[in-house]
Motif scaffolding. Structure first.
Motif, PDB file in Angstrom:
ATOM      1  N   PRO A  34       0.790  -1.086  -0.009  1.00 19.58           N
ATOM      2  CA  PRO A  34       0.152  -0.006   0.039  1.00 19.58           C
ATOM      3  C   PRO A  34       0.757   1.266   0.019  1.00 19.58           C
ATOM      4  CG  PRO A  34      -0.228  -0.917   2.026  1.00 19.58           C
ATOM      5  CD  PRO A  34       0.604  -2.004   1.241  1.00 19.58           C
ATOM      6  N   ALA A  35       2.080   0.919   0.454  1.00 17.40           N
ATOM      7  CA  ALA A  35       2.866   2.519   0.745  1.00 17.40           C
ATOM      8  C   ALA A  35       3.236   2.582  -0.876  1.00 17.40           C
ATOM      9  CB  ALA A  35       4.087   2.139   1.567  1.00 17.40           C
ATOM     10  N   ALA A  36       3.595   1.461  -1.650  1.00 16.82           N
ATOM     11  CA  ALA A  36       4.086   2.012  -2.887  1.00 16.82           C
ATOM     12  C   ALA A  36       2.806   2.457  -3.963  1.00 16.82           C
ATOM     13  CB  ALA A  36       4.676   0.515  -3.649  1.00 16.82           C
ATOM     14  N   ALA A  37       1.802   1.822  -3.547  1.00 25.86           N
ATOM     15  CA  ALA A  37       0.518   2.456  -4.222  1.00 25.86           C
ATOM     16  C   ALA A  37       0.076   3.878  -4.002  1.00 25.86           C
ATOM     17  CB  ALA A  37      -0.846   1.426  -3.950  1.00 25.86           C
ATOM     18  N   PHE A  38       0.415   4.182  -2.739  1.00 23.77           N
ATOM     19  CA  PHE A  38       0.296   5.538  -2.252  1.00 23.77           C
ATOM     20  C   PHE A  38       1.304   6.528  -2.863  1.00 23.77           C
ATOM     21  CE2 PHE A  38       0.617   9.132   0.910  1.00 23.77           C
ATOM     22  CZ  PHE A  38      -0.795   9.593   0.773  1.00 23.77           C
ATOM     23  N   ALA A  39       2.580   6.090  -2.989  1.00 19.30           N
ATOM     24  CA  ALA A  39       3.567   6.891  -3.410  1.00 19.30           C
ATOM     25  C   ALA A  39       3.585   7.280  -4.620  1.00 19.30           C
ATOM     26  CB  ALA A  39       4.758   6.093  -2.963  1.00 19.30           C
ATOM     27  N   GLY A  40       2.901   6.466  -5.567  1.00 18.69           N
ATOM     28  CA  GLY A  40       2.810   6.645  -6.982  1.00 18.69           C
ATOM     29  C   GLY A  40       4.078   6.457  -7.661  1.00 18.69           C
ATOM     30  N   ALA A  49       9.759   4.850   3.045  1.00 20.71           N
ATOM     31  CA  ALA A  49       9.851   4.690   4.514  1.00 20.71           C
ATOM     32  C   ALA A  49       8.856   5.621   5.211  1.00 20.71           C
ATOM     33  CB  ALA A  49      11.382   4.818   4.885  1.00 20.71           C
ATOM     34  N   ALA A  50       9.028   6.989   4.727  1.00 19.37           N
ATOM     35  CA  ALA A  50       8.324   8.023   5.229  1.00 19.37           C
ATOM     36  C   ALA A  50       6.734   7.610   5.414  1.00 19.37           C
ATOM     37  CB  ALA A  50       8.799   9.272   4.691  1.00 19.37           C
ATOM     38  N   ILE A  51       6.152   7.162   4.079  1.00 20.60           N
ATOM     39  CA  ILE A  51       4.747   6.777   4.138  1.00 20.60           C
ATOM     40  C   ILE A  51       4.606   5.451   4.824  1.00 20.60           C
ATOM     41  CG2 ILE A  51       3.215   5.855   2.471  1.00 20.60           C
ATOM     42  CD1 ILE A  51       4.630   7.529   0.214  1.00 20.60           C
ATOM     43  N   LEU A  57       2.525   1.111   9.313  1.00 23.27           N
ATOM     44  CA  LEU A  57       2.778  -0.040   8.609  1.00 23.27           C
ATOM     45  C   LEU A  57       4.114  -0.869   9.065  1.00 23.27           C
ATOM     46  CD1 LEU A  57       2.050   0.607   4.936  1.00 23.27           C
ATOM     47  CD2 LEU A  57       0.628  -0.580   6.669  1.00 23.27           C
ATOM     48  N   ASN A  58       4.934   0.196   9.718  1.00 20.88           N
ATOM     49  CA  ASN A  58       6.432  -0.508  10.382  1.00 20.88           C
ATOM     50  C   ASN A  58       5.972  -1.177  11.816  1.00 20.88           C
ATOM     51  OD1 ASN A  58       7.916   0.469   8.392  1.00 20.88           O
ATOM     52  ND2 ASN A  58       7.924   2.548   9.194  1.00 20.88           N
ATOM     53  N   THR A  60       4.350  -3.683  14.604  1.00 25.93           N
ATOM     54  CA  THR A  60       4.017  -5.094  14.572  1.00 25.93           C
ATOM     55  C   THR A  60       2.250  -5.316  14.057  1.00 25.93           C
ATOM     56  OG1 THR A  60       3.491  -5.323  17.053  1.00 25.93           O
ATOM     57  CG2 THR A  60       5.779  -5.608  16.102  1.00 25.93           C
ATOM     58  N   ILE A  61       2.273  -6.660  13.838  1.00 25.52           N
ATOM     59  CA  ILE A  61       0.653  -7.067  13.396  1.00 25.52           C
ATOM     60  C   ILE A  61       0.001  -6.984  14.568  1.00 25.52           C
ATOM     61  CG2 ILE A  61      -0.558  -8.798  12.700  1.00 25.52           C
ATOM     62  CD1 ILE A  61       0.849  -7.787  10.498  1.00 25.52           C
ATOM     63  N   VAL A  62       0.360  -7.190  15.981  1.00 27.07           N
ATOM     64  CA  VAL A  62      -0.298  -7.202  16.847  1.00 27.07           C
ATOM     65  C   VAL A  62      -0.939  -5.551  17.312  1.00 27.07           C
ATOM     66  CG1 VAL A  62      -0.465  -7.631  19.479  1.00 27.07           C
ATOM     67  CG2 VAL A  62       0.572  -9.448  17.879  1.00 27.07           C
ATOM     68  N   VAL A  63       0.197  -4.541  17.154  1.00 30.51           N
ATOM     69  CA  VAL A  63      -0.115  -3.491  17.480  1.00 30.51           C
ATOM     70  C   VAL A  63      -1.098  -2.651  16.108  1.00 30.51           C
ATOM     71  CG1 VAL A  63       1.178  -0.973  17.609  1.00 30.51           C
ATOM     72  CG2 VAL A  63       2.205  -3.119  18.607  1.00 30.51           C
ATOM     73  N   GLN A  64      -1.003  -3.172  15.003  1.00 27.25           N
ATOM     74  CA  GLN A  64      -1.777  -2.751  14.088  1.00 27.25           C
ATOM     75  C   GLN A  64      -3.182  -3.280  14.308  1.00 27.25           C
ATOM     76  OE1 GLN A  64      -0.343  -2.858  10.040  1.00 27.25           O
ATOM     77  NE2 GLN A  64       1.804  -3.374  10.644  1.00 27.25           N
ATOM     78  N   TYR A  65      -3.181  -4.564  15.008  1.00 26.35           N
ATOM     79  CA  TYR A  65      -4.532  -4.925  15.044  1.00 26.35           C
ATOM     80  C   TYR A  65      -5.091  -4.301  16.158  1.00 26.35           C
ATOM     81  CZ  TYR A  65      -8.285  -8.175  16.552  1.00 26.35           C
ATOM     82  OH  TYR A  65      -9.689  -8.526  16.760  1.00 26.35           O
ATOM     83  N   GLY A  66      -4.544  -3.966  17.280  1.00 30.23           N
ATOM     84  CA  GLY A  66      -5.128  -3.157  18.302  1.00 30.23           C
ATOM     85  C   GLY A  66      -5.432  -2.024  18.142  1.00 30.23           C
ATOM     86  N   LYS A  67      -4.766  -1.085  17.344  1.00 32.28           N
ATOM     87  CA  LYS A  67      -5.053   0.187  16.912  1.00 32.28           C
ATOM     88  C   LYS A  67      -6.363  -0.027  16.114  1.00 32.28           C
ATOM     89  CE  LYS A  67      -0.506   2.213  16.903  1.00 32.28           C
ATOM     90  NZ  LYS A  67       0.635   3.129  15.909  1.00 32.28           N
ATOM     91  N   PHE A  68      -6.344  -0.988  15.084  1.00 32.13           N
ATOM     92  CA  PHE A  68      -7.617  -1.256  14.378  1.00 32.13           C
ATOM     93  C   PHE A  68      -8.856  -1.226  15.207  1.00 32.13           C
ATOM     94  CE2 PHE A  68     -10.132  -4.564  12.284  1.00 32.13           C
ATOM     95  CZ  PHE A  68     -10.911  -3.706  11.278  1.00 32.13           C
ATOM     96  N   VAL A  69      -8.729  -2.300  15.994  1.00 30.79           N
ATOM     97  CA  VAL A  69      -9.900  -2.676  17.075  1.00 30.79           C
ATOM     98  C   VAL A  69     -10.596  -1.287  17.873  1.00 30.79           C
ATOM     99  CG1 VAL A  69     -10.989  -3.866  18.810  1.00 30.79           C
ATOM    100  CG2 VAL A  69      -9.376  -4.913  16.868  1.00 30.79           C
ATOM    101  N   LEU A  70      -9.458  -0.580  18.370  1.00 29.80           N
ATOM    102  CA  LEU A  70      -9.679   0.422  19.193  1.00 29.80           C
ATOM    103  C   LEU A  70     -10.237   1.518  18.295  1.00 29.80           C
ATOM    104  CD1 LEU A  70      -6.484   0.558  21.531  1.00 29.80           C
ATOM    105  CD2 LEU A  70      -8.856  -0.152  22.181  1.00 29.80           C
ATOM    106  N   GLY A  71     -10.028   1.927  17.359  1.00 33.67           N
ATOM    107  CA  GLY A  71     -10.465   2.768  16.368  1.00 33.67           C
ATOM    108  C   GLY A  71     -11.948   2.450  16.118  1.00 33.67           C
ATOM    109  N   ALA A  72     -12.046   1.354  15.625  1.00 31.65           N
ATOM    110  CA  ALA A  72     -13.363   0.701  15.272  1.00 31.65           C
ATOM    111  C   ALA A  72     -14.424   0.958  16.370  1.00 31.65           C
ATOM    112  CB  ALA A  72     -13.451  -0.731  14.813  1.00 31.65           C
ATOM    113  N   LEU A  73     -13.927   0.608  17.639  1.00 28.18           N
ATOM    114  CA  LEU A  73     -14.842   0.878  18.980  1.00 28.18           C
ATOM    115  C   LEU A  73     -15.439   2.339  18.986  1.00 28.18           C
ATOM    116  CD1 LEU A  73     -13.191  -1.785  21.228  1.00 28.18           C
ATOM    117  CD2 LEU A  73     -15.365  -1.956  20.024  1.00 28.18           C
ATOM    118  N   ARG A  74     -14.363   2.960  18.567  1.00 26.88           N
ATOM    119  CA  ARG A  74     -14.797   4.576  18.657  1.00 26.88           C
ATOM    120  C   ARG A  74     -15.298   5.075  17.511  1.00 26.88           C
ATOM    121  NH1 ARG A  74      -9.173   4.796  20.455  1.00 26.88           N
ATOM    122  NH2 ARG A  74      -8.815   5.715  18.354  1.00 26.88           N
TER     123      ARG A  74
END
Length: 318
Positions: A34-40, A49-51, A57-58, A60-74
């Motif tokens: 997705p970073a490559a698609a966003f960068a064009g 790296a900045a994107i 995306l840097n 861990t999967i666990v951290v990304q999932y936690g952010k995803f769930v917490l954001g969805a609950l809000r």
């Protein structure tokens, strides 16, 4: 009733948690970066790296999932990596169109399917049943995209009865809104009507051969009461099951019909997000679809208990 509802709520909650895991991991399994698609065209290592850092995306999967769930609950499903618009805002724009189309299509399916199913069962072995079965076979055989093109060619372009494409919000002009959605709803509802008709006919035939129907007739009940009050009511469990499942499919699967009639609904947004590797939009769309399925199944369970109290008692004991 309370224990039955609590049991079904617990099952729905567990299913929703599993759905979030499947959605999150499934989106990550899509090919492409997705970073490559966003960068064009700006795909130098520093920009990528900045994107990736900005999109999280840097982590861990666990951290990304936690952010995803917490954001969805809000209610925060993130921001589109392509447009910069909040995903919840994009869904709020496209989802009402798909829901309205799906509800109208389901009304068409229920009216046509239940009516022809009852007629086919009551008039078994007569021309009315053959005609209803022929319509059902035609509805199951004809693809929606072909039927949509034929409807546009003859009903919209040829006769000018309906608009060929476009959409008018209900708040701006209710009549124009319905005028634009009637033809897509008819096209989308015919296939579902065929399924509802077949299931209604089978359930009605089983009910009409039951002992309680013979008892009702022996007591002098009118044919209308036998069919409507006894046979049809006991057949509604099957009908409600089909309608509930098909409604969930309609909400998530009206993509082709929306594309043919140029409707700015859920489908176009989903397709664009998949091709552009827009993780937040894909996650939000799939999560919302899964939640809709779970909610519809829960409402179907409640309808079961209202139609047949024996299901409520048996469900509470499992």
């Amino acid at each position: 009733m309370r224990s039955y509802l609590l049991h079904r709520l617990w099952q729905s909650a567990v299913t929703l948690v599993l759905a979030t895991i499947v959605v999150f991991l499934g989106v990550r399994a899509l090919p492409g970066d997705p970073a490559a698609a966003f960068a064009g065209e700006e795909r130098d290592p520093v920009s990528l790296a900045a994107i990736r850092e900005r999109l999280g995306l840097n982590d861990t999967i666990v951290v990304q999932y936690g952010k995803f769930v917490l954001g969805a609950l809000r209610g925060d499903l993130g921001t589109s990596t392509r447009t910069g618009i909040p995903v919840s805002q994009m869904i709020a724009t496209g989802l009402p169109v798909t829901i309205e189309l799906s509800v109208l299509a389901m009304l068409v399916a229920i009216v046509l399917g239940v009516t022809t199913g009852v007629v086919a069962a009551v008039r078994r072995g007569r021309p009315a049943e053959w005609f209803a079965n022929g319509l059902a076979l035609l509805g199951l055989s004809v693809p929606n995209f072909w039927l949509g093109l034929i409807a546009i060619l003859y009903l919209a372009v040829g006769l000018g009865l309906f608009p060929a494409s476009g959409f008018v919000p209900f708040g701006e002009d209710p009549l124009a809104n319905l005028h634009h959605l009637v033809l897509p709803a008819l096209v989308l509802g015919t296939g579902i009507a065929a399924i509802v008709m077949r299931q209604t006919r089978s359930a009605m035939l089983e009910s009409l051969g039951a002992d309680y129907i013979r008892t009702a007739r022996a007591k002098g009940a009118s044919p209308r009461a036998v069919i409507g009050r006894h046979a049809l009511r006991n057949s509604l469990v099957v009908v409600v099951t089909v309608v509930g499942l098909q409604l969930g499919i309609l909400i998530s699967g009206a993509v082709v019909t929306e594309r043919i009639f140029g409707l700015p609904g859920f489908g176009k947004m989903t397709i664009d997000a998949v091709f552009q590797r827009d993780y937040p939009v894909i996650q939000g769309v799939v999560l919302l679809t899964a939640t809709a399925y779970i909610l519809i199944n829960f409402l179907v369970d409640i309808a079961y208990s209202l139609i047949d109290p024996r299901i409520r008692v048996a469900g509470a004991q499992t």
